[in-house]
Design a protein around this motif. Structure first.
Motif, short mmCIF file in Angstrom:
data_model
loop_
_atom_site.label_atom_id
_atom_site.label_comp_id
_atom_site.label_asym_id
_atom_site.label_seq_id
_atom_site.Cartn_x
_atom_site.Cartn_y
_atom_site.Cartn_z
N PRO A 187 0.78 -1.24 0.00
CA PRO A 187 0.00 0.00 0.00
C PRO A 187 0.81 1.28 0.00
O PRO A 187 0.31 2.33 -0.42
CB PRO A 187 -0.83 -0.11 1.29
N SER A 188 2.07 1.25 0.45
CA SER A 188 2.81 2.51 0.55
C SER A 188 4.23 2.49 -0.02
O SER A 188 4.84 3.55 -0.17
CB SER A 188 2.89 2.94 2.03
N ILE A 189 4.77 1.32 -0.35
CA ILE A 189 6.14 1.25 -0.86
C ILE A 189 6.09 0.83 -2.33
O ILE A 189 5.69 -0.29 -2.66
CB ILE A 189 7.00 0.26 -0.05
N LYS A 190 6.49 1.73 -3.21
CA LYS A 190 6.46 1.48 -4.65
C LYS A 190 7.37 0.32 -5.02
O LYS A 190 8.54 0.28 -4.62
CB LYS A 190 6.89 2.74 -5.40
N GLY A 191 6.85 -0.64 -5.79
CA GLY A 191 7.66 -1.75 -6.26
C GLY A 191 7.66 -2.95 -5.34
O GLY A 191 7.99 -4.06 -5.74
N LEU A 192 7.30 -2.72 -4.07
CA LEU A 192 7.22 -3.83 -3.12
C LEU A 192 5.87 -4.53 -3.31
O LEU A 192 4.85 -3.86 -3.46
CB LEU A 192 7.34 -3.30 -1.69
N GLN A 193 5.89 -5.84 -3.34
CA GLN A 193 4.67 -6.60 -3.47
C GLN A 193 4.45 -7.46 -2.23
O GLN A 193 5.38 -7.68 -1.44
CB GLN A 193 4.71 -7.49 -4.71
#
Length: 207
Positions: free
Chosen positions: A19-25
């Protein structure tokens, strides 16, 4: 060596974007980051914070753009000549006949990592995982990237063959660094990966 173009995987994963860290899944309920981030982590952890948590982007350099072009050209040539195969079939067939593949996706929900291996040689007696880099210097960060590919491949397949990690000078056949993925090295990369997860969970500071 027969060329195999990996076009599918038998296993499917439950995947959501963080929800808040780009690229993290979030894969199978656990944070999962791209293995390429280990290269950035070894250079400057704070870069990860600025780019993926604060959204501050930088423009690609000339070297990065040129590298991407070479990578794409090699991939297109490979696809024209390679035989389509599932990941699992390619692994099993290589136990009898050596083959190679490019852009091979590996995912490890257990360790929370994923990425595309530039090139992988699958031989009856060993697996060689290759990452293409500019120059001929094996930095700690680039070695860690290859080690994480080795870890993900091992965990994903359960393959008992000897695994080697290698760095190759981009656009050439020069393998300027290669090592056997030993239990000691496996433990070292697990420690680094645990630190990465600590950064994203907020339990460790970016340095």
């Amino acid at each position: 060596m027969e060329q195999k173009n990996i076009i599918g995987y038998e296993k499917e994963y439950t995947i959501k974007n963080h929800p808040s860290i780009k690229g993290l899944q979030i894969i199978e309920g656990k944070n999962n980051f791209p293995i390429s981030w280990l290269n950035q982590q070894g250079y400057c952890e704070y870069q990860l914070y600025l780019e993926y948590m604060k959204g501050i982007e930088t423009q690609p350099t000339k070297a990065m753009t040129h590298g991407s072009q070479i990578h794409e050209e090699l991939e297109n040539i490979f696809k024209q000549e390679a035989t389509p195969s599932t990941f699992e079939d390619a692994i099993e067939a290589s136990k009898e006949n050596a083959s190679m593949s490019r852009e091979c996706l590996v995912i490890s929900p257990k360790y929370g990592i994923r990425g595309y291996i530039d090139e992988i040689w699958m031989k009856p007696d060993e697996i060689v995982i290759i990452d293409d880099k500019p120059g001929r210097t094996p930095y700690q960060s680039t070695m860690n990237q290859v080690r994480a590919y080795c870890l993900a491949f091992k965990e994903m397949t359960g393959d008992e063959r000897k695994i080697k990690g290698a760095l190759r000078e981009r656009g050439t056949g020069n393998l300027f660094w290669i090592e056997v993925f030993t239990p000691e090295i496996e433990n070292e990369i697990k420690f680094t990966i645990d630190r990465m997860h600590g950064l994203f969970e907020g339990t460790k500071p970016f340095i």
